[in-house]
Design an enzyme around this catalytic site. Structure first.
Site, PDB file in Angstrom:
ATOM      1  N   GLY B 216       0.710  -1.175   0.065  1.00  0.00           N
ATOM      2  CA  GLY B 216       0.096   0.024   0.143  1.00  0.00           C
ATOM      3  C   GLY B 216       0.903   1.254   0.020  1.00  0.00           C
ATOM      4  N   SER B 217       0.230   2.325   0.648  1.00  0.00           N
ATOM      5  CA  SER B 217       1.050   3.610   0.884  1.00  0.00           C
ATOM      6  C   SER B 217       2.439   3.631   1.195  1.00  0.00           C
ATOM      7  CB  SER B 217       0.134   4.710   1.600  1.00  0.00           C
ATOM      8  OG  SER B 217      -1.059   4.958   0.668  1.00  0.00           O
ATOM      9  N   THR B 218       2.811   2.636   2.101  1.00  0.00           N
ATOM     10  CA  THR B 218       4.089   2.437   2.684  1.00  0.00           C
ATOM     11  C   THR B 218       5.047   2.529   1.366  1.00  0.00           C
ATOM     12  OG1 THR B 218       3.922   0.064   2.698  1.00  0.00           O
ATOM     13  CG2 THR B 218       3.474   1.569   4.996  1.00  0.00           C
ATOM     14  N   PHE B 219       4.550   1.843   0.238  1.00  0.00           N
ATOM     15  CA  PHE B 219       5.444   1.834  -0.936  1.00  0.00           C
ATOM     16  C   PHE B 219       6.016   3.161  -1.321  1.00  0.00           C
ATOM     17  CE2 PHE B 219       6.794   0.612  -5.156  1.00  0.00           C
ATOM     18  CZ  PHE B 219       7.711  -0.401  -4.935  1.00  0.00           C
ATOM     19  N   LYS B 220       5.121   4.340  -1.107  1.00  0.00           N
ATOM     20  CA  LYS B 220       5.300   5.329  -1.912  1.00  0.00           C
ATOM     21  C   LYS B 220       6.510   6.075  -1.390  1.00  0.00           C
ATOM     22  CE  LYS B 220       0.194   6.734  -2.060  1.00  0.00           C
ATOM     23  NZ  LYS B 220      -0.651   7.097  -1.194  1.00  0.00           N
TER      24      LYS B 220
END
Lengths: 472, 482
Positions: B216-220
């Protein structure tokens, strides 16, 4: 004409006593070691047990001194040693169970009965040739024994094989006794018909075949017992009887063609059986692909037990874990069908090679007896019995070590089981009895040395010549 | 009949020679192979007869062997079993070993090559062979804090020292009691194991190392790192529409809650990360390109299998076939999958100035005489980003916690750097809540990753900031309290 002066024959009973002491020490020390190594103390009944074994061994020795003084001096100590080592191992397996079992105590009881039975045979049977009179009685008895487990209410099926009969609280495997009966029958029948079997009959492809009417009865008996055993799912005994039959036929006729014929029949039979009977096919599968996971885990009929036995033997290595230090209890039927694997684990390769040598000595002493004895019946009987002991070892040990498919027979004298022990003690008694007559010195002939002159004397000479030839 | 008798006796001798050969084959030639067979329980039994070394955490043995007086010789017991279960693993008669019990078995049993000398000593002194003790890097207080903070939710927490790679906490829930599997009663162990195996929540799986999730957004963080490495700065304005139409497709990416990311059509890169703007990062992914994203992901450790010494499955960043999937991959969806440990490594690399240290669990191995046999030395795993990129990411992550979606991880007096994530799974399941962080931002002592499966106690209402960030905060506080 040379003077015949037989070599002085020593009965050898004192040699036997020395060997017996060694054999007894081996068994009792093993029993004590099991207790010491497993529980840290001597078994509670060590003195009673030791005294019992000594009493049995020495008792039989005394009977031999009285009733068969010239009997082979090695057979009894070997049997006692094997019996004692087997007992110690059964006791060891008893202790490995979470709730200790008492197989060893019962086996000791069976040993006592077996030794007493052997003594009775030696006392009652003064001359083995008497048995020849009971050729057909033995046949009927053998067939009856083989049929017994099929009788409703009497026979019981254990692990898929219907080979036990219940007598009171005990269960017996009558086939063990049938092998003696058949040995007597084969010996009696073959010694009478050996010439016609060997010589009369058509020759096919270089093989001298016998006439049907000569071979008929024996084929019928054998085929019938085989059929019954197949019905009872007793592969081991079928194989044993087959081996006995072929070996004795060869002994009687001296024709190799019998072996060839036997092997061909056997190969055809084995292939057919593997196709038709699931349990036979399973055995082959478990033998050929023992280490396949599917075969290993298959139950029933898989190779789990066989492979676990091999694991046990492998962990024993060259010198074994020592009495009581291994884990033979991990193999199902470690005290009966797989006692050889148990021995391999705790006594190591060295130990089981020694045990195999003991069996080999026992069988070879039996065969030596057959060579020594003068009458054809005795030769056939001793040869047959000695071979059947060796062959039974081969089938059992070969099965456990994955040399041949596993069939489920008991290792003579060692495996837990009353019938096997009793039957094998009777075999030993018969071999001892025949060996006594084989080694007994001939009556002095020196008084007949002067060449006779009268007609009556000439006739007597012919008789003597025959007698001498028979002795040679 | 004597000739056939003699021949038969030769046959008998031949039969016995064959038997002796077969016995020799089994007990000598084949014996090593048979003894090594995994189905041969005797080898295990023999091991159970030796005193196995303890597994030590924080100076206390958490797995130890005591004489049991039964056929096995020793009983393995686990203090605080469920808390450390996924680290220690279990040591079972029936089911062999897992975890450290498995990976460090040679040392624990004392059969490792480096223990050869002490084995020789034992031989001469007649001492019962003993295994070595294995001391782990786990900090019991941090472990306990992670355990308590995760509570009854399904998920995982992993904390490590970013400067060394030493793992300070490793919690996977639900857990199990290894004592139940270390018993000597086969039926009882079988029953316990079957129950654990049949549990739909898979308590036996180590979620930190053996399970991958969409990050999810942690991959940003990875996407941002790729952008910075490509020359952007935190102040660069990036496109941030309310929805981003996916190129070559009729669907589009909305922002969380369907809101706009800012007053205008663009926001700064730092701002986009602070509020976790989906459209901005999706567009950024397309701009940077799938190859650069994959290279950046692999620089952080995606695609590599690690041994810590527990085996870690590789996290995945498969190359997307088109721009639409590149956009979705850039925000940690589609087929991007990461282990919790991998996301902790992303934070750790940023915390450590761009350098990833190899994570490890075993600090020291000591033989029975307490001599050190093996000591962990921190090693560099790789360079994830340049020092300047790391510094920029650090400041952006601090902003996330101070003013953005990660506010639940704020600790007074400590600058915490973090990133939230709310990862969609399937349509009918609540999203996973993620949080990865490190602290203190200027002199990092801990990097942490938290995942709460399917939103945990808050279900579909959950976000990484609401559910996972407080857990990370508790872990960071436990480390800083030391």
């Amino acid at each position: 004409m040379a003077t015949i002066s037989p070599l002085p024959v020593r009965p050898g009973r004192s040699v036997e006593l020395g060997l017996l002491a060694l054999a007894l020490a081996l068994g009792v020390a093993a029993y004590a070691l099991v207790g010491l190594n497993v529980t840290g103390a001597l078994p509670a009944n060590i003195f009673g047990y030791g005294a019992g074994m000594v009493l049995l061994g020495v008792g039989l020795h005394v009977i031999l001194r009285l009733r068969a003084p010239y009997a082979d001096q090695v057979i009894l100590p070997v049997a006692i040693a094997l019996n004692g080592i087997g007992l110690a191992m059964i006791y060891r397996i008893d202790l490995s169970h979470a709730e200790p079992t008492s197989f060893a105590t019962r086996q000791l009881g069976w040993t006592a009965i077996g030794v007493v039975l052997a003594a009775v045979v030696l006392v009652v049977l003064r001359d083995h040739r008497t048995l020849r009179r009971y050729t057909y009685t033995a046949m009927v008895a053998g067939l009856a024994l083989v049929l017994l487990p099929l009788v409703p209410g009497l026979g019981t099926t254990i692990n898929g094989a219907r080979i036990w009969v219940h007598v009171g609280s005990q269960s017996l495997q009558p086939a063990e006794f049938a092998k003696i009966a058949f040995a007597v029958f084969f010996a009696g029948y073959l010694v009478t018909n050996r010439d016609t079997l060997a010589l009369a009959g058509p020759k096919v492809l270089g093989l001298q075949l016998p006439r049907i009417r000569d071979l008929g009865p024996i084929i019928v008996v054998w085929a019938f017992s085989l059929a019954v055993l197949v019905l009872e799912r007793d592969l081991g005994t079928s194989l044993l009887f087959f081996g006995l039959f072929v070996a004795m036929l060869y002994l009687a006729t001296e024709r190799l063609s019998w072996i060839v014929l036997g092997m061909v029949m056997f190969a055809v039979g084995a292939v057919l059986a593997a196709d038709f009977f699931r349990h036979v096919g399973d055995r082959f599968e478990a033998w050929l692909n023992a280490f396949d996971n599917d075969v290993f885990n298959q139950s029933p009929g898989g190779s789990g037990q066989l492979v676990r036995g091999l694991f046990g033997m492998a962990s024993g290595g060259l010198f074994g874990t020592g009495w009581g230090e291994g884990r033979p209890g991990l193999v199902p039927y470690a005290e009966s069908d797989f006692i050889f694997a148990s021995l391999g684990e705790e006594l190591g390769l060295t130990g089981i090679l020694a045990i195999l040598v003991c069996f080999l000595v026992l069988a070879q002493r039996g065969l030596r007896t057959a060579i020594g004895v003068r009458d054809g019946f005795g030769k056939l009987l001793a040869g047959g019995l000695a071979f059947v002991v060796a062959f039974q070892c081969f089938v059992v040990v070969g099965g456990v070590t994955r040399l041949i498919p596993l069939t489920g027979l008991t290792l003579p004298f060692m495996a837990y089981g009353g019938s096997s022990l009793l039957a094998n003690w009777v075999v030993v008694a018969l071999l001892l009895r025949i060996s006594d007559s084989a080694r007994r010195p001939a009556p002095p002939l020196s008084e007949f040395v002067e060449p006779p002159t009268t007609t009556a004397d000439l006739q007597e000479t012919e008789m003597l010549r025959g007698l001498k030839q028979a002795r040679e | 009949m004597n000739t056939p008798l003699r021949r038969i006796s030769i046959v008998v001798v031949t039969m016995f020679i064959a038997l002796m050969g077969a016995a020799t084959w089994t007990q000598y030639v084949r014996a090593p192979a048979l003894n090594d067979d995994p189905r041969n329980v005797r080898t295990l039994y023999r091991e159970f007869d030796n005193s196995r070394g303890p597994i030590v955490i924080g100076g206390e043995p958490v797995a130890a062997s005591t004489p049991s007086g039964d056929a096995f010789g020793y009983q393995r017991s686990y203090t605080n079993g469920p808390l450390f279960a996924h680290v220690t693993g279990f040591y079972s008669v029936v089911y062999s070993r897992t975890g450290i019990e498995r990976e460090e078995n040679d040392f624990l049993t004392g059969t490792a090559d480096s223990l050869f000398l002490s084995r020789i000593q034992d031989l001469f002194t007649g001492r019962q062979p003993q295994g070595s003790s294995v001391e782990l890097t786990i900090d019991p207080a941090v472990q306990q804090a992670a355990w308590d903070a995760l509570g009854d939710q399904r998920g995982a927490v992993v904390a490590l020292d970013p400067t060394t790679g030493a793992i300070l906490a490793l919690v996977s829930k639900p857990s199990f009691d290894p004592n139940a599997l270390a018993g000597h009663s086969t039926p009882a162990v079988n029953e316990a194991y079957r129950a654990l195996e049949a549990d739909p929540a898979s308590p036996l799986i180590n979620r930190v190392t053996r399970e991958t999730y969409p990050p999810g957004s942690t991959f940003k963080l990875v996407t941002a790192a790729a952008a910075l490495e490509a020359g952007l700065t935190p102040d660069t304005q990036v496109a941030a529409p309310q929805t981003l139409p996916l190129p070559g497709s009729s669907s589009s990416i909305p922002n969380f809650g369907g809101e706009a990311c800012g007053p205008g059509a663009t926001v700064s890169l730092a701002e986009a990360l602070r509020i976790s703007c989906n459209t901005a990062f999706a567009q950024l992914g397309i701009d940077v390109g799938a190859d650069a994203l994959q290279a950046q992901a692999e620089a952080f450790g995606f695609g590599a299998e690690l041994d810590i010494p527990l085996p870690v499955v590789a996290s995945e960043y498969p190359l997307p076939p088109d721009d639409a999937l590149t956009a979705i991959s850039a925000i940690g969806q589609w087929d991007v999958r990461a282990t919790p440990l991998q996301m902790a490594l992303v934070s750790a690399a940023i915390a450590n100035g761009g350098t990833t240290m190899t994570p490890y669990l075993v600090q020291t191995v000591r033989n029975p005489d307490l001599e050190v046999v093996q000591e962990a030395t921190p090693t560099k795993l790789g360079t994830a980003v340049s020092a300047s990129t790391a510094a920029a990411l650090r400041d952006m992550m601090v902003d996330v916690v101070d003013n953005g979606t990660g506010s639940a991880a704020q600790i007074s007096g400590v600058r915490v750097a973090g990133k939230t994530g709310t990862a969609q799974t399937t349509d009918d399941a609540a999203p996973h809540a993620w949080f990865t962080a490190f602290a203190p931002a200027d002199a990092p002592r801990v990097a942490v990753a938290v995942i709460v499966e399917n939103g945990g106690s808050q279900g579909s209402e959950a976000t990484g900031g609401r559910v996972a960030a407080p857990i990370a905060k508790a872990v960071i506080e436990a480390v800083l309290a030391q």
